[in-house]
Structure formats: structure tokens, C-alpha cells
Enzyme design. Sequence first.
Site, PDB file in Angstrom:
ATOM      1  N   ASP A  82       0.851  -1.194   0.000  1.00  0.00           N
ATOM      2  CA  ASP A  82       0.000   0.000   0.000  1.00  0.00           C
ATOM      3  C   ASP A  82       0.883   1.239   0.000  1.00  0.00           C
ATOM      4  OD1 ASP A  82       0.981  -0.619   2.501  1.00  0.00           O
ATOM      5  OD2 ASP A  82      -0.964  -0.676   3.493  1.00  0.00           O
ATOM      6  N   GLU A 143      -5.506   3.455   4.100  1.00  0.00           N
ATOM      7  CA  GLU A 143      -5.802   4.096   5.380  1.00  0.00           C
ATOM      8  C   GLU A 143      -7.291   4.363   5.575  1.00  0.00           C
ATOM      9  OE1 GLU A 143      -3.901   4.248   7.738  1.00  0.00           O
ATOM     10  OE2 GLU A 143      -1.849   4.242   6.989  1.00  0.00           O
TER      11      GLU A 143
END
Length: 405
Positions: A82, A143
Site C-alpha cells: 500500500d 488508510e
Amino acid sequence: MSPASIAELLTSPAAPAYEWLWQHYEWLHRHPELSLEEEHTAAYIADVLSKFDCEVSTGIGGHGLVAVFRNGDGPTALMRADFDGLPVPEETGAPYASENEGVMHACGHDVHVTALLGACKLIDASRERWSGTFIALFQPAEEITRGASMMIEDGLSSHIPRPDVCFGQHILPGPAGTVYTMPGPAAAACDTLTITIHGRSSHGSMPHLGVDPTIIAAHIILRLQSIVGREVYPGDFAVITVGKLRAGTRNNIVPEKAELVLNTRFYDEVVRDRCYRSIERVVKAECEASACPAEPEIVYSAHGELTDNSPEVFNTIRPVFDEAFGEDSVDATPWTASDDFSEIPRHFDAPYVYWTLGMTPRAVWDADPAAAPSNHQSTFLPDPEPTLTAAWKAAALAPLAYLAR
């Protein structure tokens, strides 16, 4: 190949030098971008990937991208990283600190990207030692737990072959260079619950003419804590956190509504569903008891699936990790944080393992583990050399455990 033979690939001339890793890590750390805004980060990753012999697809689910390395017949292994930052002002004092005001890589996603790029470099230049297909997947918006689902909904399966096995990793506080693996639940399932309580506004001097949603919210908050303490078996894990309470605009006005925002974490879906029924029961009962003029609203969002590692995959990669990392390959305990990584292997019905790595300078950890900055803190800063080295090696070794000849 034996675990020892696979581990030997890390010492080949094709392995990335630390200076190469540092170059990319430094750029990424200096230039963090928030979830859904990762345009420049994605472009940087794509530029690095263009140097390799792979098929690159960009713009998947926003700024997501994948690189497919094909090398004849064999299994297909996927490794994910990520790459979004956080709205946290950096206070590390590092000479390579964030140049984007109010944004930093406070969760280590810059390490994850660097590690996967390092794995790509080794795998691309070592084709005589493996066969099959390797997929490097770079995911945005982790997130806010949306990036994985966005990539899936935007046709991820049309850009890559179905993986036979998937991998993901994350850094966290712990001795830098330590690799933690385990079978079974490794990271918690999570959800955000937004609860709107409808009251009736009145002047602060005449509260009897209104219905005060702040009092109702206070009762709900207290009752929610009793769910975990009194309705969940003590041996099970559950967290219900009220992270936000918003109500009112003036000190002399009873507000019209109040809003609670909850964060929840579980390792077991049965426990989760039982807690959600209890939350809804408590909220509705408190509103009924206070004669609210309208039913409360409960909206679920930011869903993250349970990260539940395959025992078979764990048993395949752990001996390789033990060979490569020695005493720094250790057993993990379930992480109470959450990640949307598992949505990707779930979509493809593929087994997976998600592991964690320590990033704290060992002198700091040995002196006082409690003093070590944690993820999402403004002082979160990995010890670069041992963290990057362990991370790229793990990112390469796991897929090679399946692809190596």
C-alpha cells in the site's frame, strides 16, 4: 527447491543494493500523499517498474497499479504493497522528512513500496531461477480501507491472472529487522459505525421543551462499554471505541441532534455480529427511553475483513523465512490493527499470509518498548537499513517459495 536454496537467491548479483533501496525510500518518505490523492506516488512507482520486463497497468481503482512478471509455466503469486500517507504533521526531525505540510508516511507504507520494488528487481533479473507468474500489486487508499475494494470494483481481475497465493506485509513497533509470522487470525476485522441521534432543540433555559441528544449520547457511550465487558466471552477479542462525539453549536441551545462515530475490531465474525446486534439494541433502546422524535440512524462504513492466514501457506513460507532470517524469524501474535489487504485474496478465492516486521531501533526497543513511537504517530520513523533490508527480502522470499525452480 529447499528453503536454503531459495534463501540463497537473496545473495545473487541481481539483489538490490541498499543504496538503491534508500534512493526510492527517501523519495517516497519526502513526498507522501493522502488517500485518493496519490497521483505522484503512483507515477513514481510506474516509472521504476518501467525499467523491468513486466506488463504494467495503471489507474486501477483510482491510482492503483499492477506489474505482471511472466516466466513460463508455473504458479501465480501476488505480493501487495500500500502507498498512501496520513494527515499527520511529521515531527521526526529526520533530514529526509516529509516536504508535504501536514502529511507524512506515519504508517510505513513508504517501506512497503520500497520493499516490493526491491522484490521486483530481484525477481526480474533472476528468471533462470524461477518459473510461473509474479504479480506486484500497489494499492492506494488503505488508510481509509477503500483501496482494495476500489481496485476490485474497477476490474482488477481483467488486468491480472488469478493468483494461486497472495502475500502482504506491514511494519510496526518491534526490533528492526524482525519478521513476525503466524497462521490463523493475524489482523482484526474492523468497521466504522456512524450513529445519528435525533433530539428536539430548545433554549438552554427551557430544557423541558426539548429532547437533549447529548444526554442520550452519554448514556449510549457508557452502555456500549458494557457490551465488551459483560456480553463478550472473556476469552474472545472485541474493541468498541467511541472516537468522535459531535453535538451542538452554542452553550445555551439544546442541540437538535448528536453524532457518535465508533471504531470496532474483532477476530471472529460471530463475535462481531453479536456485538453489532447489541450496539443497535442499546442505541435504539436509549433513544426510545428518552422519547426521541425520530429513529436513530446507524451507518456502517470503512469495512475491513478479518486477516486470517492460511496454515498451509504459512507452513510453506515459514521455513524459508527461518533460513533467511535465523533468530529474527519469530512467531507473531494477532495484531489488533486492521488492513483491507485480505479483500484481494478473498476476491480471487486464494489462500494468503500477511506478516509484520519490526522497525524500531534496537537500542530504543531494548531500553523501553513502551517508549517506541507507534504507527500513526508524528514521530514514527523506521530504522532504515535493517527495516528495508528485511522487508524487501521477505517480499521476495514469500513468492519465491512457490515460484523457485
